[in-house]
Design a protein around this motif. Sequence first.
Motif, PDB file in Angstrom:
ATOM      1  N   GLY A   1     -17.258-104.622 100.107  1.00  0.00           N
ATOM      2  CA  GLY A   1     -16.817-103.430  99.403  1.00  0.00           C
ATOM      3  C   GLY A   1     -15.463-102.934  99.834  1.00  0.00           C
ATOM      4  O   GLY A   1     -15.107-101.783  99.551  1.00  0.00           O
ATOM      5  N   VAL A   2     -14.689-103.759 100.552  1.00  0.00           N
ATOM      6  CA  VAL A   2     -13.341-103.370 100.979  1.00  0.00           C
ATOM      7  C   VAL A   2     -12.345-104.123 100.102  1.00  0.00           C
ATOM      8  O   VAL A   2     -12.345-105.362 100.075  1.00  0.00           O
ATOM      9  N   TYR A   3     -11.490-103.368  99.383  1.00  0.00           N
ATOM     10  CA  TYR A   3     -10.576-103.980  98.428  1.00  0.00           C
ATOM     11  C   TYR A   3      -9.124-103.688  98.819  1.00  0.00           C
ATOM     12  O   TYR A   3      -8.792-102.592  99.306  1.00  0.00           O
ATOM     13  N   SER A   4      -8.255-104.697  98.583  1.00  0.00           N
ATOM     14  CA  SER A   4      -6.822-104.521  98.798  1.00  0.00           C
ATOM     15  C   SER A   4      -6.272-103.546  97.776  1.00  0.00           C
ATOM     16  O   SER A   4      -6.721-103.503  96.627  1.00  0.00           O
ATOM     17  N   ASN A   5      -5.289-102.754  98.193  1.00  0.00           N
ATOM     18  CA  ASN A   5      -4.657-101.826  97.249  1.00  0.00           C
ATOM     19  C   ASN A   5      -3.948-102.559  96.107  1.00  0.00           C
ATOM     20  O   ASN A   5      -3.595-101.942  95.098  1.00  0.00           O
ATOM     21  N   GLN A   6      -3.756-103.879  96.255  1.00  0.00           N
ATOM     22  CA  GLN A   6      -3.116-104.664  95.208  1.00  0.00           C
ATOM     23  C   GLN A   6      -4.133-105.252  94.229  1.00  0.00           C
ATOM     24  O   GLN A   6      -3.750-105.895  93.255  1.00  0.00           O
ATOM     25  N   SER A   7      -5.432-105.051  94.460  1.00  0.00           N
ATOM     26  CA  SER A   7      -6.471-105.623  93.604  1.00  0.00           C
ATOM     27  C   SER A   7      -6.655-104.801  92.334  1.00  0.00           C
ATOM     28  O   SER A   7      -6.259-103.625  92.251  1.00  0.00           O
ATOM     29  N   GLU A   8      -7.283-105.412  91.331  1.00  0.00           N
ATOM     30  CA  GLU A   8      -7.539-104.717  90.069  1.00  0.00           C
ATOM     31  C   GLU A   8      -8.507-103.546  90.268  1.00  0.00           C
ATOM     32  O   GLU A   8      -8.386-102.501  89.625  1.00  0.00           O
ATOM     33  N   VAL A   9      -9.493-103.715  91.155  1.00  0.00           N
ATOM     34  CA  VAL A   9     -10.443-102.633  91.437  1.00  0.00           C
ATOM     35  C   VAL A   9      -9.709-101.416  91.982  1.00  0.00           C
ATOM     36  O   VAL A   9      -9.913-100.268  91.524  1.00  0.00           O
ATOM     37  N   ALA A  10      -8.825-101.642  92.955  1.00  0.00           N
ATOM     38  CA  ALA A  10      -8.093-100.533  93.562  1.00  0.00           C
ATOM     39  C   ALA A  10      -7.182 -99.854  92.551  1.00  0.00           C
ATOM     40  O   ALA A  10      -7.090 -98.611  92.505  1.00  0.00           O
ATOM     41  N   LYS A  11      -6.510-100.664  91.738  1.00  0.00           N
ATOM     42  CA  LYS A  11      -5.595-100.091  90.749  1.00  0.00           C
ATOM     43  C   LYS A  11      -6.344 -99.216  89.738  1.00  0.00           C
ATOM     44  O   LYS A  11      -5.803 -98.225  89.228  1.00  0.00           O
ATOM     45  N   ALA A  12      -7.607 -99.597  89.418  1.00  0.00           N
ATOM     46  CA  ALA A  12      -8.405 -98.790  88.481  1.00  0.00           C
ATOM     47  C   ALA A  12      -8.854 -97.478  89.109  1.00  0.00           C
ATOM     48  O   ALA A  12      -9.032 -96.460  88.406  1.00  0.00           O
ATOM     49  N   LEU A  13      -9.041 -97.466  90.444  1.00  0.00           N
ATOM     50  CA  LEU A  13      -9.568 -96.277  91.121  1.00  0.00           C
ATOM     51  C   LEU A  13      -8.482 -95.325  91.605  1.00  0.00           C
ATOM     52  O   LEU A  13      -8.673 -94.093  91.589  1.00  0.00           O
ATOM     53  N   ILE A  14      -7.362 -95.851  92.056  1.00  0.00           N
ATOM     54  CA  ILE A  14      -6.322 -95.008  92.654  1.00  0.00           C
ATOM     55  C   ILE A  14      -5.831 -93.955  91.650  1.00  0.00           C
ATOM     56  O   ILE A  14      -5.515 -94.258  90.494  1.00  0.00           O
ATOM     57  N   GLY A  15      -5.792 -92.730  92.142  1.00  0.00           N
ATOM     58  CA  GLY A  15      -5.340 -91.609  91.308  1.00  0.00           C
ATOM     59  C   GLY A  15      -6.480 -90.829  90.670  1.00  0.00           C
ATOM     60  O   GLY A  15      -6.262 -89.724  90.132  1.00  0.00           O
ATOM     61  N   LYS A  16      -7.702 -91.365  90.701  1.00  0.00           N
ATOM     62  CA  LYS A  16      -8.848 -90.679  90.098  1.00  0.00           C
ATOM     63  C   LYS A  16      -9.377 -89.597  91.046  1.00  0.00           C
ATOM     64  O   LYS A  16      -9.279 -89.713  92.275  1.00  0.00           O
ATOM     65  N   ARG A  17     -10.000 -88.572  90.430  1.00  0.00           N
ATOM     66  CA  ARG A  17     -10.597 -87.475  91.190  1.00  0.00           C
ATOM     67  C   ARG A  17     -12.110 -87.466  90.963  1.00  0.00           C
ATOM     68  O   ARG A  17     -12.608 -88.098  90.021  1.00  0.00           O
ATOM     69  N   PRO A  18     -12.859 -86.740  91.807  1.00  0.00           N
ATOM     70  CA  PRO A  18     -14.316 -86.670  91.607  1.00  0.00           C
ATOM     71  C   PRO A  18     -14.653 -86.200  90.192  1.00  0.00           C
ATOM     72  O   PRO A  18     -14.034 -85.266  89.658  1.00  0.00           O
ATOM     73  N   GLY A  19     -15.656 -86.876  89.578  1.00  0.00           N
ATOM     74  CA  GLY A  19     -16.086 -86.556  88.237  1.00  0.00           C
ATOM     75  C   GLY A  19     -15.394 -87.388  87.179  1.00  0.00           C
ATOM     76  O   GLY A  19     -15.860 -87.462  86.036  1.00  0.00           O
ATOM     77  N   GLU A  20     -14.255 -88.008  87.507  1.00  0.00           N
ATOM     78  CA  GLU A  20     -13.544 -88.830  86.532  1.00  0.00           C
ATOM     79  C   GLU A  20     -14.139 -90.224  86.474  1.00  0.00           C
ATOM     80  O   GLU A  20     -14.853 -90.666  87.391  1.00  0.00           O
ATOM     81  N   ILE A  21     -13.818 -90.942  85.406  1.00  0.00           N
ATOM     82  CA  ILE A  21     -14.368 -92.271  85.163  1.00  0.00           C
ATOM     83  C   ILE A  21     -13.287 -93.326  85.402  1.00  0.00           C
ATOM     84  O   ILE A  21     -12.146 -93.185  84.951  1.00  0.00           O
ATOM     85  N   ALA A  22     -13.682 -94.391  86.129  1.00  0.00           N
ATOM     86  CA  ALA A  22     -12.803 -95.556  86.348  1.00  0.00           C
ATOM     87  C   ALA A  22     -13.494 -96.785  85.786  1.00  0.00           C
ATOM     88  O   ALA A  22     -14.697 -96.983  86.008  1.00  0.00           O
ATOM     89  N   SER A  23     -12.746 -97.597  85.062  1.00  0.00           N
ATOM     90  CA  SER A  23     -13.318 -98.796  84.436  1.00  0.00           C
ATOM     91  C   SER A  23     -12.778-100.058  85.120  1.00  0.00           C
ATOM     92  O   SER A  23     -11.552-100.246  85.239  1.00  0.00           O
ATOM     93  N   PHE A  24     -13.666-100.918  85.575  1.00  0.00           N
ATOM     94  CA  PHE A  24     -13.281-102.212  86.154  1.00  0.00           C
ATOM     95  C   PHE A  24     -14.494-103.124  86.151  1.00  0.00           C
ATOM     96  O   PHE A  24     -15.640-102.662  86.082  1.00  0.00           O
ATOM     97  N   MET A  25     -14.263-104.384  86.165  1.00  0.00           N
ATOM     98  CA  MET A  25     -15.306-105.411  86.160  1.00  0.00           C
ATOM     99  C   MET A  25     -16.266-105.234  84.982  1.00  0.00           C
ATOM    100  O   MET A  25     -17.465-105.511  85.069  1.00  0.00           O
ATOM    101  N   GLY A  26     -15.746-104.696  83.868  1.00  0.00           N
ATOM    102  CA  GLY A  26     -16.567-104.575  82.666  1.00  0.00           C
ATOM    103  C   GLY A  26     -17.511-103.397  82.657  1.00  0.00           C
ATOM    104  O   GLY A  26     -18.374-103.305  81.766  1.00  0.00           O
ATOM    105  N   ASN A  27     -17.400-102.497  83.638  1.00  0.00           N
ATOM    106  CA  ASN A  27     -18.292-101.332  83.707  1.00  0.00           C
ATOM    107  C   ASN A  27     -17.485-100.059  83.908  1.00  0.00           C
ATOM    108  O   ASN A  27     -16.339-100.095  84.401  1.00  0.00           O
ATOM    109  N   ASP A  28     -18.102 -98.945  83.571  1.00  0.00           N
ATOM    110  CA  ASP A  28     -17.515 -97.632  83.809  1.00  0.00           C
ATOM    111  C   ASP A  28     -18.220 -96.991  84.996  1.00  0.00           C
ATOM    112  O   ASP A  28     -19.461 -96.952  85.065  1.00  0.00           O
ATOM    113  N   TYR A  29     -17.432 -96.473  85.936  1.00  0.00           N
ATOM    114  CA  TYR A  29     -18.003 -95.858  87.137  1.00  0.00           C
ATOM    115  C   TYR A  29     -17.477 -94.427  87.261  1.00  0.00           C
ATOM    116  O   TYR A  29     -16.276 -94.163  87.078  1.00  0.00           O
TER     117      TYR A  29
END
Length: 694
Positions: free
Chosen positions: A651-679
């Motif tokens: 569960g540790v991702y590089s800041n250069q990965s697609e997962v990190a790029k989808a999450l960075i900048g989001k706040r609690p309650g917001e939705i991030a989409s990666f790997m075909g799912n919304d989180y």
Amino acid sequence: MTLTSEAKSLIDQKKFEDVEARWLARLESDPSNAEDFITTAKLLRKSEERSRADALLGLLADTLKERGLWTQRLAVLKELARLARQPNTFRGDLQEAITRTYSDRPSFHRVMDFVDFSDTSASAIEKAEKIETALLYDRGEVYFMAGRGVGVVTELNLPLSVCRLDFEKEKRVSVPLGAAQKFLTPIPVGHLLRDKIDNPEKLTKMALSSQTETFAGLLQSFARSMSASEVKDAMTGVIPDSKWSSWWTAARKHPQIVISGKGARATYSWNESSEAAEDTIRRDFDRAELRSKLDIARKHSARNDALANDFSSTLASEAARVAQSDPALSWEILTVLEKLPGSYESELGPDDLLTSPVASRVIAAIPDRALRERAIQTVHARHPEWQKVMGELFFLEDDPRVLTVIIDLLGDENAEVRTRLIDETLRYPRRHPRAFYWYCRRLADGDEPGERGGYALLFQMLEALSSDEFGTLRGRMKEFFDKGGLAIQIIMKTDNEEQARKLSEGLERFGSLEEYRRENIRAAALMKYPSLREPQAEPFYATADGLQAKRDELENLRKVEIPANSRALQEAREMGDLRENFEYKAARQRAEYLSARVGQLLAELTRARVLEPDQIDTSEVRIGTRVSIRNGDEHREVTILGPWESAPERGVYSNQSEVAKALIGKRPGEIASFMGNDYEIVSIGKFSEESARE
């Protein structure tokens, strides 16, 4: 004739009584050549005549004692004791012979006490040989050592088992007694070099006034062939350096001295007469392969007309014989014959071989550079299609100096041909590594216009360093990357900031180039374009532990891995032919990888930014945060760190990965989409060193 040569034929015929008769006759007339008797005895032993051999050696030992020939008697007694079933029975005789032979030596009593010859628990022969070895290198003895000249033993150190000698230019040189026989040649009284110690002024006067006689005396004193370097070592301090060349030229002209071999391996030997010397030369000539015959003719044709004529006639016939199979050698022979004094007849001339359609192949096969250049000049003057020949030869030639001759002969009037050759060279460097190196050298020296010396060439030079085709040229190619070299010239003279940046940032992948040379290139690029100092790449984020791990890796590479690989590379190089040497290629590839890895680590470390957990802002997802996310009933923990700590399975991702790029900048309650799912972002916390290591 020696006893051994007489006995060998008789032993082969099983005529042992005749051998014994010859032995006794020689014993009566002259028993002094103990080695001749001992060799004959060994032949008898090999023929199952051990008892006869021992009995004859015993008679010889008694005769030598009667005549007071103690040195020879000692040698015979050692041979008898060495093969005796009870060698200690010879202890008393050996001690007497040793005493009679060496009692006048300065260290005799000290050596006898040290070795303790009376100790019956040890072999008498081993004791005798140890005593003799030590006393041979006693104080005051004179020896010759290759590379150092003549020296005098000044110390015999028995506990250390070494002797120390003072040479003309070096004092207290230590030589182990066990190796002394290999490295030290005795200089007894009567040896020409003995006067270097006893009467140096006399020797210098004789050497300068009688060059050939001095050289002849030197060879006779050593009783073996000598190389030029050995002769120079021997005459150091006798012939002044300023007069060495003229002395050496004159000294070699003695009619009884014969030179064999060529170059640094050439040796000089003495013959009993000028006729014997000529016989030796003729015998060497008859036995030699063809190219060596030519070398012998060069050296010795000036001795007399008969020898010169024989050599020339033979070589002319051989040149005609090999004209089809080896035209280069045929041309070389005929060319050399034109300058030798001998007469000969030949329907074939050297120019005939250089006007054929395959003239370029003929020239390329000539091994001597000066002769190749002469052949090129002949083709230029006489071949109807000489430009075509030059174009073919350009890519067959290895020597940069000859390549320059070809280009210069083409001249401006054949600029089209010259341009085609350079274009081909730069288009396919791996096909033409020698020509490519030559062209780079010309640019570096300012002998070629610099229009083509841009970044394209510079990148080709870098690629060449890792190419097997440039294996023999790699060391010289690297010199272009030294300070002031061609690579630096290109950077400083070419206006192209984009290419300079590309070069500076991509250097790490060229592992064949040493780090300090890569630094030369970076420094030149920064001097030309100071703006390159501005960071173009984003920081390289890492935890404190991750940063230390990379520093430890870098130190291990520099202090352990690279030195170990350098030793492996040297050992592989010493194994021989590098073209078929798998160990060498593997070690070299490893060296390139290690060098590239060091460059990569250095580049990353300069960009590294340490993440401090207590300074992480958790108001939104950013580098250094630990994020709790969910998708329905699925809950996950995601930590975002730098590339060094990346471990997606934990569960540790590089800041250069697609997962990190989808999450960075989001706040609690917001939705991030990666790997075909919304989180949904549930919560954001700070990473910890423990979580990074889990």
